[in-house]
Design a protein around this motif. Structure first.
Motif, PDB file in Angstrom:
ATOM      1  N   ARG A   1       0.839  -1.196   0.000  1.00 23.66           N
ATOM      2  CA  ARG A   1       0.000   0.000   0.000  1.00 23.66           C
ATOM      3  C   ARG A   1       0.878   1.251   0.000  1.00 23.66           C
ATOM      4  O   ARG A   1       1.927   1.294   0.657  1.00 23.66           O
TER       5      ARG A   1
ATOM      6  N   THR B   1       1.979   4.644   1.338  1.00 20.89           N
ATOM      7  CA  THR B   1       1.866   5.194   2.695  1.00 20.89           C
ATOM      8  C   THR B   1       2.305   6.651   2.775  1.00 20.89           C
ATOM      9  O   THR B   1       1.992   7.331   3.754  1.00 20.89           O
TER      10      THR B   1
ATOM     11  N   SER C   1      -3.724   3.535   6.185  1.00 16.87           N
ATOM     12  CA  SER C   1      -2.407   2.991   5.872  1.00 16.87           C
ATOM     13  C   SER C   1      -1.404   4.139   5.812  1.00 16.87           C
ATOM     14  O   SER C   1      -1.473   5.007   4.936  1.00 16.87           O
TER      15      SER C   1
END
Length: 817
Positions: free
Chosen positions: A283, A285, A626
């Motif tokens: 993901r 971030t 996230s």
């Protein structure tokens, strides 16, 4: 003349444990007992399937009947006297439980069903304190893998048949079967092959013991360790209600949440198992900005300052030099703020979420979505699919259609390929690619009582004798429905398709436009559409390629894999000076951006979404963001302040109220269905010219390897390797076999794919599903040509695997010729 009030349904009165109860005629004794608070244990009964009486757990005593009766199958009769909790009945129920536990392993501490197991609960409530059986329990090899999603612990099975009957009655896929007799009985897949179903997760949900469990959830958590958060599935666009079971800020599993009007109590496997991407390690971030040709981490302040400066410069030159693409993965509130910022602050009218449409597509002229609720499908007596592979694109809609078929409705399809739901179809008209519009025009003509063009139908591959009865049934049907799919609308005769659909609508047919994933309908509702003199998504890319864009902002979309022409996206990107992408992952689009902003996933934000019906539903934050990811709405507020406009992002409720002030009828729970088709389309009704001897067809697959699903391992495994589907006869003529590698080449690009043989694809057709972002079929496409010819060349020896096949294919934008 006044209408006569409807008569009350007939009732019967019975006595259960000395208490009289009056219920509608046809009610079972079990339901009658439930209605007055008398609990009778069950295992095999499930209220979405007809009663079976297999487990015998719901035994009751009926006066004047010589033996115990199963209350779930026993219909209440007038004057019936029933004993449900007397000592003799309790003893019988206890004996059944004792029998079920003879060979059942006492492994509750390690069983995934522990803590939410009906057998466990009933053993405590109704079971004996100890067993009289001291013989060694049966033991089987465990666990038995039934596929990427399903695991069987055979010794736990109590043979309730719920799982088998779900496939037979609800899904219609017959995924699981019972084999052998007596003590040798067992549940398995046909021919012990990996289970083939789009709904197998539901068998885990309804299994009353821990016999069927999930490979992805096995030994992960206990129900008392999970926090259940209500949410909405963000995949296909039907907006099914789900529970997100969260443990330690991670989604441990997804379960169906009952919503009678949408998904009832069911989920497709994509919705149930396609959630692991939310917690993926890759993901995004932190913001990324491009320096010296590479994307490097930066602060939010630096990234937003860079974007604001580019927008301010462009605004001075003219607001029409900014384009916005995307929105299907945004919440309603985020889409609303994106629209407000770019329309009101930046001043551009060039916004669109329909990135997968081609120029001139008729679907750009009409609102997408259903013009009646999903539950209305069950009341229709005739359903016609045109270019819509409903089980692959909107699987829960198929369950509603299956329910209608079980009630006597006739389901028909006009399609260039055979559908896997064909056993349930009343009629299938397999047409030449691109001929859906011409054939539907003939159906409309027959409904209107006009003469059929038999020569045209035969040229389209359809026998005229199959059209007349279909038209007659449409003429006399109750609430007939037409489902127009993306495939047909984007092919050569899309305009003719709409013209014919308009004629059928005038004859009383309800027309649904089955287009849009995620929150596409919500994006349209919130205004992510071209304003006055604004450009559609294809036009934005064309103008970008012509150098008419200074800034392209992409949010909640991946045009590098969605635009049906890889060269069109590549040209737009190369000629646009500044591209911003807000995404959860470093997608193909994000890799080429100048600024990349980390976005929140649906499970990390509060707000609302709209499904294909236009139903407004609530989502809730279930896990923490996230890294430094932010919502699109928050980014819009930050950018507005940098451009001199003071905005407060506010709570989702405040943003929703602002949107409701502009959008009539907007409210949580409201159903804002699009209006009936309106417009004027004309077509000559002719057939498109066949471009070559092997025509390329593309289509959606439920299981694929997209930016989200590719990071959900179970779904990625179900998707399999990128492939080209061929008829066995076609493959033999071209010297390729099952599993071999072949190069598929069009005039615009090439792909190296595995060959998959299936008689669902007619001869003369090569079907390449949109299944893998790493090997996107858009490399073969050109949006100026709705129908394309391809050539197919075998590669020998077939030593490359799927990874090598992907590596052998050029990156998006390279034609590979």
């Amino acid at each position: 003349m006044g209408q006569r009030a409807p008569a009350d349904p007939p009732t019967v009165t019975i006595t259960i444990d000395g208490r009289p109860v009056t219920v509608p005629q046809g009610t079972t004794v079990w339901h009658a007992a439930q209605s007055i608070g008398i609990d009778i244990p069950i295992f095999c009964y499930h209220d979405r399937m007809p009663p079976l009486g297999a487990c015998r757990q719901c035994l009751v005593r009926v006066e004047k009947q010589p033996r115990f009766q199963t209350s779930c199958t026993l219909v209440a009769e007038p004057g019936m006297v029933v004993s449900a909790t007397t000592p003799d009945v309790r003893e019988a129920q206890e004996m059944i439980l004792e029998y079920l536990l003879i060979n059942h392993p006492l492994d509750c501490p390690i069983c995934d069903k522990g803590g939410e197991c009906p057998l466990q609960d009933q053993a405590y409530l109704y079971g004996p304190g100890r067993s009289r059986f001291i013989e060694r329990k049966r033991d089987f090899a465990k666990p038995v893998s039934l596929g990427p999603l399903l695991v069987l612990d055979r010794e736990r099975c109590v043979l309730c048949w719920r799982c088998v009957r779900f496939g037979e009655i609800v899904a219609g896929d017959h995924a699981l079967k019972g084999f052998e007799r007596g003590p040798e009985s067992e549940i398995n897949t046909p021919f012990t092959q990996p289970v083939e179903s789009k709904f197998i997760g539901n068998t885990i949900s309804i299994c009353p013991v821990g016999a069927l469990t999930s490979r992805t959830y096995r030994f992960v958590s206990r129900p008392w360790d999970n926090a259940a958060v209500p949410s909405i599935c963000n995949h296909c666009g039907l907006g099914c209600a789900i529970w997100l079971d969260v443990r330690d800020e991670t989604i441990a599993r997804v379960r169906p949440r009952e919503h009678r009007a949408v998904n009832d109590v069911w989920l497709c496997d994509l919705g149930q198992f396609g959630h692991e991407w939310v917690g993926s390690r890759d993901r995004l971030t932190h913001p990324l900005i491009r320096r010296e040709g590479a994307l490097v981490e930066s602060s939010w302040a630096e990234a937003l300052d860079l974007i604001a400066a580019a927008l301010e410069t462009s605004r001075r030159l003219g607001p029409g030099r900014v384009g916005v693409l995307g929105g299907a993965r945004l919440s309603n509130e985020d889409a609303y703020l994106v629209r407000r910022f770019f329309r009101e602050v930046v001043g551009t009218p060039h916004l669109d979420h329909r990135t997968d449409a081609r120029p001139g597509s008729p679907s750009l002229e009409i609102p997408w979505g259903m013009r009646a609720p999903l539950e209305a499908i069950a009341s229709s007596s005739l359903l016609l699919l045109v270019g819509c592979d409903v089980a692959e694109e909107y699987p829960i809609a198929w369950l509603w259609m299956k329910r209608a078929v079980d009630r006597g409705a006739q389901l028909c399809a006009i399609t260039p390929t055979h559908l896997d739901i064909e056993p349930h179809l009343f009629a299938t008209l397999v047409v030449a690619p691109g001929a859906e519009g011409a054939v539907l025009a003939q159906v409309a003509a027959a409904v209107e009582g006009r003469q059929l063009d038999e020569a045209l139908l035969q040229s389209a591959g359809v026998e005229p004798a199959t059209v007349r009865p279909l038209a007659e049934r449409m003429r006399t049907a109750t609430r007939p429905m037409l489902f127009l799919g993306r495939g047909a609308l984007e092919r050569a005769a899309g305009v003719g398709l709409l013209a014919s659909a308009l004629r059928l609508q005038a004859a009383g047919c309800i027309v649904h436009v089955m287009r849009g994933k995620g929150n596409a309908v919500g994006a349209a509702l919130m205004g992510l559409l071209p304003g006055p003199s604004g450009w559609t998504a294809p036009e934005i890319l064309r103008q970008g390629a012509a150098g008419e864009l200074d800034v392209l902002y992409v949010a909640g979309a991946d045009p590098a894999t969605e635009v049906p022409d890889a060269s069109a996206w590549s040209a737009a990107r190369q000629s646009t000076a500044f591209v911003v992408v807000q995404e959860c992952f470093l997608t193909e689009t994000a890799r080429d951006a100048d600024v990349v902003l980390p976005a929140l996933a649906y499970a990390e934000k509060d707000g609302t979404v709209c499904n294909l019906e236009g139903r407004v539903q609530r989502i809730q934050a279930a896990v923490r963001a996230s890294g430094e990811a932010r919502s699109e709405g928050q980014v819009m507020a930050d950018l507005a302040r940098r451009l001199g406009v003071e905005w407060s992002a506010g709570s989702w409720e405040e943003i929703f109220q602002d949107a409701a002030a502009e959008i009539p009828g907007l409210a949580e729970g409201a159903v804002l269905s699009p209006p009936p088709l309106a417009g004027s389309w004309s077509a000559d009704g002719g057939l498109p010219a066949r471009p070559g001897d092997l025509v390329l067809l593309t289509g959606e697959r439920l299981f694929d390897r997209g930016s989200m699903t590719g990071r959900s391992p179970a779904i990625a495994e179900l998707a399999g390797a990128p492939s080209v589907w061929l008829h066995p006869g076609e493959a033999a003529a071209r010297g390729v076999g099952e599993g071999s590698l072949a190069e598929v080449r069009s005039a615009h690009g090439r792909l190296v794919l595995r060959v998959r043989l299936t008689d669902r694809v007619p001869r003369g057709v090569a079907s390449v599903p949109r299944s893998d972002d790493a090997v996107p079929v858009i490399r073969l496409l050109n949006w100026e040509a709705p129908l394309l010819a391809v050539t197919l060349h075998p590669l020998h020896p077939a030593t490359e695997g799927p990874e090598e096949a992907a590596a052998a294919s050029p990156r998006a934008g390279e034609n590979g010729t």
